[in-house]
Scaffold this active site. Sequence first.
Site, short mmCIF file in Angstrom:
data_model
loop_
_atom_site.label_atom_id
_atom_site.label_comp_id
_atom_site.label_asym_id
_atom_site.label_seq_id
_atom_site.Cartn_x
_atom_site.Cartn_y
_atom_site.Cartn_z
CE LYS A 134 -0.26 0.05 5.02
NZ LYS A 134 -1.06 -0.31 6.21
NE ARG A 136 -6.73 1.62 11.15
CZ ARG A 136 -5.48 1.53 10.73
NH1 ARG A 136 -4.59 2.45 11.09
NH2 ARG A 136 -5.06 0.55 9.98
CE1 TYR A 166 13.18 31.63 3.09
CE2 TYR A 166 12.66 29.28 3.17
CZ TYR A 166 12.76 30.46 2.46
OH TYR A 166 12.44 30.48 1.14
CG MET A 188 8.58 23.44 -0.84
SD MET A 188 7.47 24.49 -1.77
CE MET A 188 6.41 25.12 -0.48
C1 LIG Z 1 -0.43 -1.39 6.76
C2 LIG Z 1 -1.14 -2.62 7.13
C3 LIG Z 1 -0.45 -3.81 7.33
C4 LIG Z 1 1.05 -3.89 7.38
O1 LIG Z 1 1.43 -3.30 8.62
P1 LIG Z 1 2.95 -3.18 9.08
O2 LIG Z 1 2.86 -2.74 10.49
O3 LIG Z 1 3.58 -2.17 8.19
O4 LIG Z 1 3.56 -4.52 8.93
C5 LIG Z 1 -1.19 -4.95 7.53
N1 LIG Z 1 -2.53 -4.92 7.56
C6 LIG Z 1 -3.23 -3.79 7.40
C7 LIG Z 1 -4.71 -3.82 7.44
C8 LIG Z 1 -2.56 -2.59 7.19
O5 LIG Z 1 -3.24 -1.45 7.05
#
Ligand SMILES: *Cc1c(COP(=O)(O)O)cnc(C)c1O
Length: 387
Positions: A48, A144, A274, A322
């Site tokens: 992801k 969540r 800055y 930036m």
């Molecule tokens: C991101 C994620 C993972 C992987 O998590 P890590 O802590 O990076 O190993 C697994 N399952 C879900 C649902 C996630 O959102």
Amino acid sequence: MNARTQAAPERSGAAPRREAVIDLDAFRHNVRTLSELARPAETMLAVKADAYGHGMVPLARAALEAGASSLAVLDIPAALALREAGITAPVFAWMHDPDALFGEAAEADIDLGISAVWQLDAIAAAGASRAPRVHLKVDTGLSRNGATEEDWPGLVQAALDSERQGVVRVHAAWSHLADASPEDDAVALARLHRAVAVAEDLGARFELLHLAASSAGIRMPEARLGLVRFGIAAYGISPFDDRTGRDLGLRPVMTLRAPVVSVKRVPAGHGISYGLTYRTAAESTLALVPLGYADGIPRIAGGRSEVWINGKRHPIAGRIAMDQFVVDVGDDEVAVGDEVVVFGEGDRGEPTAEEWAGFADTIGDEIVARVGERVSRVYLGESEQER
Ligand SMILES: *Cc1c(COP(=O)(O)O)cnc(C)c1O
């Protein structure tokens, strides 16, 4: 070793060479290490967020070569992009909004994480020619997505009804941990088992259960169940505060680097960047580096971070802007074009992404995932198949 550059959108001959070098051999080593640890549980590799900033498709291919049997992406468009790249392994997507492309997902044989009855209704309404596999998600404490304990029987019942109508195939029950403490994770595991028992009483038969990501996948064997969804550890970054990736036998995958683009000698007391928050202690040489917070360098790390130039660490002087930051190299030799490593594997003495997490009060995940689009991804260790 062969290397290939994936062009950054801003590509032009004149743009500074900002590069994230991605070592696929290191990544494959990590995936092999983790999948061997998890066996007999299968390994699903999380790619992801563009593979945590590393580039989704090359990392997905390398993960499958090294022992992962499936891939996790957040949403359906990312899953479809993997299919378009020719990847046929199971791909799992679990975050959907009401406009999600459930029909396309079904046609492309994407596994769907399902947290609510409306998602099952939307799959039915899409009228695809094939029934996707669904993984029913229960909220075991992270709060969540995932059905609450109260909503779970209704979700299971709706999924079984959909299955009878040929709309979905019920494949798995799953959840995600809060990684708060081993005790909290044990409570969540018990909640998952309880939810499975409730579902079985309703007539569900799951082929697969999954819960653990990197943290529990490494430290909690009883949470590995049928499959571990490994993410950050495969990128060589520890999920734990008290152990580094190296301690776990893992290798950092990303090196962030850019050339020095300006060098100047300044007197003592010279203000830098800055706000002029930094002043040279003595006559000194300054090196300008074309990376800034638009490229993912955390601004908060200005004045308390180091980079690697010509075999030594030097401090970032003053505020990170930036597009650039200034390094005070003292009386050391530095020339325009010399390589600056912001973070890397750490074996030469350069900072790691984990150290940068310390500089910026965050976690290594954020340091790599935020590396921006102006930074070209350069791949080392590509196999023939990946080219
Ligand atoms: C991101 C994620 C993972 C992987 O998590 P890590 O802590 O990076 O190993 C697994 N399952 C879900 C649902 C996630 O959102």
